[in-house]
Design an enzyme around this catalytic site. Structure first.
Site, short mmCIF file in Angstrom:
data_model
loop_
_atom_site.label_atom_id
_atom_site.label_comp_id
_atom_site.label_asym_id
_atom_site.label_seq_id
_atom_site.Cartn_x
_atom_site.Cartn_y
_atom_site.Cartn_z
N HIS A 1 37.23 -6.18 45.15
CA HIS A 1 37.33 -4.78 44.71
C HIS A 1 37.77 -4.69 43.26
O HIS A 1 37.13 -4.02 42.44
CB HIS A 1 38.30 -4.00 45.59
CG HIS A 1 38.45 -2.57 45.19
ND1 HIS A 1 37.62 -1.57 45.65
CD2 HIS A 1 39.32 -1.96 44.32
CE1 HIS A 1 37.97 -0.41 45.10
NE2 HIS A 1 39.00 -0.63 44.29
N GLU A 2 38.87 -5.38 42.94
CA GLU A 2 39.39 -5.28 41.57
C GLU A 2 38.43 -5.92 40.57
O GLU A 2 38.26 -5.42 39.45
CB GLU A 2 40.78 -5.92 41.48
CG GLU A 2 41.80 -5.36 42.45
CD GLU A 2 41.98 -3.85 42.32
OE1 GLU A 2 41.67 -3.29 41.25
OE2 GLU A 2 42.41 -3.22 43.31
N HIS B 1 35.58 -3.70 39.52
CA HIS B 1 35.94 -2.69 38.52
C HIS B 1 35.48 -3.09 37.12
O HIS B 1 35.30 -2.23 36.26
CB HIS B 1 37.45 -2.46 38.50
CG HIS B 1 37.93 -1.46 39.49
ND1 HIS B 1 37.57 -0.13 39.44
CD2 HIS B 1 38.78 -1.58 40.55
CE1 HIS B 1 38.17 0.53 40.43
NE2 HIS B 1 38.90 -0.32 41.11
N GLU C 1 36.11 4.34 41.10
CA GLU C 1 36.61 3.87 42.40
C GLU C 1 35.51 3.87 43.45
O GLU C 1 35.41 2.96 44.27
CB GLU C 1 37.78 4.72 42.86
CG GLU C 1 39.01 4.64 41.98
CD GLU C 1 39.68 3.27 41.97
OE1 GLU C 1 39.22 2.37 42.70
OE2 GLU C 1 40.64 3.10 41.22
N TYR D 1 37.41 7.25 46.32
CA TYR D 1 36.90 5.98 46.84
C TYR D 1 35.74 6.21 47.81
O TYR D 1 34.65 5.66 47.62
CB TYR D 1 38.01 5.21 47.55
CG TYR D 1 39.11 4.68 46.67
CD1 TYR D 1 39.19 3.31 46.39
CD2 TYR D 1 40.07 5.50 46.14
CE1 TYR D 1 40.21 2.80 45.59
CE2 TYR D 1 41.09 5.02 45.33
CZ TYR D 1 41.16 3.67 45.07
OH TYR D 1 42.16 3.17 44.27
#
Length: 614
Positions: A354-355, A358, A377, A439
């Site tokens: 997930h990070e 980004h 997000e 999200y």
């Protein structure tokens, strides 16, 4: 009306309602010297900033972010937490009390600006909470470059949210949003949102950073380390160079980033590996039994970069670092700060994925996440779900990877707490509502778009979006321009419903009439959001026959999809409540029929979508 007045009104109308002019983006180059007092969790900073005004506007003031000023009792972030208890961010509160309210004065964050100059001229400045307003001695004309210099000192705050000292896993310093950072200036003006605890925005910048710290420390950062042989951790047997005060100087460089972040600890281990066709990846963490999954995660992270490169567009930087620190997971330029201790490999990899994703949707496609968090997000969550379904395939087969997200969204709509995704990131009244809007609705925005235009077209849209807007600041309008162009459809209605409202989708099979040689089906729109409809027949010999019912607002119809070929029926006007059509199958031939066998449609009530024929 005379001719001069007519021309004036035309020009005024164009000024007020005309489209945005040619794209531009500002340019910043930082050169910093940082001296850290690790024992007292403070540092001194010197900064030279070269700033180029590529806008058509003359700038008479500039603004800087001072994020750490939020980490103290009575700050705006503290006030917001107290006003939101118990519905705010759980990390900012404990036992119904704001954690910020209890920060001891000596551990409260502070960025104390000693002075700032422009071209050697001292400037007047005013600190407004986490924003510093600076009145310029010489306005910056369009196309001109100016030089700022400043000195400051800072207190590293108690670790509560992303930044700070001594996080719960024992990391000494998480240095994120740690320096006076010039705000972004674009067509919408200065992006001077106060820091309340959520999102960030910044211009693309180059960084030349020298960090002087006790020689026993190891630093993990987003960027290229220029002197790995002179510091601890990166080169086996390195001859660590230290000054008379026992400090080593770390030299970092980074180009075209939104931010430079770093963390420091004496117990860090550094491990590196290179992704074929991707970056050199660096792990910086405390190696122990509690962090054993880091070693196992390496092949998964290699696949992550390869999938992202192939699906969305190639990673644009030479390195990427996963650094143990912070309070959960947070992306910065070429690095992620994450908690290192996890109960499973999948948990750790999921956070890294997930990070790391980004980097595509916040850093290379640099949307203003303070204004449109759903584009960062949400698109990141879409990529996470897609990648994780390949890295950790579900044990039970699913029609698509996004079923869980769609059901989570549908369940939340029933709480009555949903808020529109168009809200500014820090201005949601409920923490869960923020998460769903940013999200989940951002993720399901792409799922719904794929349902409308077809998955092959969605893939083309995502790649073209990256190709056109990488290393720029994109907006929802830019994305929709590409989506409409490649699909040939009018999609403005969809954007409006999904982002600007909390209206929901709810279609149903209202009636089924079996005849001698055919079956007539009536569908009903029970919701407030109109959509095209995919409808399928499952025959008793397990054959699936697909139909597509377009909606007239799209003007063009879906051409293909990945769930099998389909016949296109006459369109369903969005104002029409019911739709009736006939298929050439009898009751004896049909095992089941229903709306959206792919389960991509974000219908809030699935119980009336299918009929099993007995």
């Amino acid at each position: 009306m005379n001719r001069i007045l007519s021309v004036f009104l035309i020009l005024l109308t164009a000024a007020l309602y005309g489209q945005q002019g040619p794209y531009y983006q500002q340019q910043a180059k930082y050169k910093m010297e940082i001296d850290v007092d690790a024992a007292n969790f403070t540092y001194k900073g010197k900064q030279s900033l070269s700033y180029t005004n590529n806008s058509p506007d003359e700038l008479k003031v500039v603004y800087f972010h001072l994020y750490w000023n939020a980490f103290r009792a009575g700050s705006m972030m503290d006030q917001r937490v107290q006003n939101q208890i118990p519905n705010g961010d759980s990390r900012l509160q404990q036992n119904g009390v704001s954690r910020l309210a209890g920060i001891p004065e000596e551990q409260a964050g502070a960025q104390n600006i000693h002075w700032i100059k422009q071209g050697g001229k001292s400037l007047k400045f005013e600190v407004q909470e986490t924003i510093m307003k600076v009145v310029l001695a010489d306005p910056i004309k369009p196309g001109a470059t100016t030089q700022f210099t400043m000195e400051w000192d800072a207190v590293i705050p108690m670790q509560i949210r992303r930044s700070g000292r001594n996080n719960r896993e024992g990391i000494d310093m998480t240095m994120t949003q740690w320096f006076p950072k010039i705000a972004e200036y674009d067509y919408d003006g200065w992006a001077t949102f106060d820091y309340i605890g959520r999102e960030f925005h910044a211009p693309f910048s180059d960084f030349d950073v020298q960090i002087k710290i006790d020689k026993d420390y190891v630093i993990g950062a987003g960027g290229t380390l220029l002197n790995p042989g002179e510091v601890k951790g990166y080169v086996p047997g390195a001859n660590v160079k230290s000054s008379a005060d026992g400090k080593a100087t770390w030299k970092w460089s980074a180009k075209n980033l939104l931010d430079f972040a770093w963390a420091a600890d004496r117990d860090y281990t550094v491990e590196q590996f290179t992704v074929l066709g991707g970056p050199e990846v660096t792990y910086v963490y405390q190696k122990s039994e509690k962090t054993a999954f880091w070693e196992q995660s390496k092949p998964h992270i290699t696949k992550f970069f390869q999938i992202m490169n192939a699906t969305f567009g190639p990673y644009q930087y030479p390195t990427y670092s996963f650094v143990q620190g912070g309070d959960g997971g947070m992306e910065y330029g070429m690095t992620t700060m994450i908690l290192g201790e996890h109960r499973s490999l999948e948990s750790l990899v999921g956070l890294m994925v997930h990070e790391g994703a980004h980097m595509w949707f916040q850093h290379m496609l640099a949307t203003n996440e303070s204004m449109s968090p759903w584009m960062d997000e949400g698109f990141t969550s879409y990529a996470e779900t897609l990648v994780m379904s390949q890295l950790f395939p579900p044990k039970e087969p699913q029609p698509n990877p996004f079923v869980g997200s769609l059901r989570g969204y549908a369940n939340f709509t029933k709480t009555g707490k949903e808020e529109p995704a168009v809200y500014l990131a820090d201005h949601h009244d409920d923490g869960r509502a923020y998460s769903i809007a940013s999200y989940v609705k951002g993720e399901t925005f792409l799922v719904q778009l794929g349902y409308i235009v077809g998955e092959p077209t969605l893939k083309l849209i995502m790649k073209e979006y990256f190709n056109q807007w990488k290393m720029k600041h994109s907006t929802g309008r830019d994305f929709m321009h590409i989506a409409q162009k490649l699909s040939g459809m009018d999609l403005k209605w969809f954007y409006h419903y999904w982002i600007n409202t909390t209206k929901t989708i709810d279609y149903a099979v209202k009636n089924v009439q079996y005849d001698v040689s055919s079956t007539t089906i009536t569908l009903q729109n029970k919701g407030q959001v109109p959509m095209p409809i995919d409808f399928s027949i499952l025959t008793r010999d397990n054959t699936v026959i697909n139909y597509h019912i377009p909606m007239n607002m799209t003007r063009e119809w879906k051409k293909n999809d990945i769930y099998g070929s389909f016949a296109t029926l006459p369109y369903w006007p969005w104002t029409q409540n019911e739709y009736t059509f006939t298929v050439p199958f009898t009751k004896e031939q049909i095992a089941a029929l229903g709306i959206d066998f792919s389960q991509r449609l974000a219908d809030i009530n699935l119980e009336d979508n299918t009929v099993e024929v007995k």
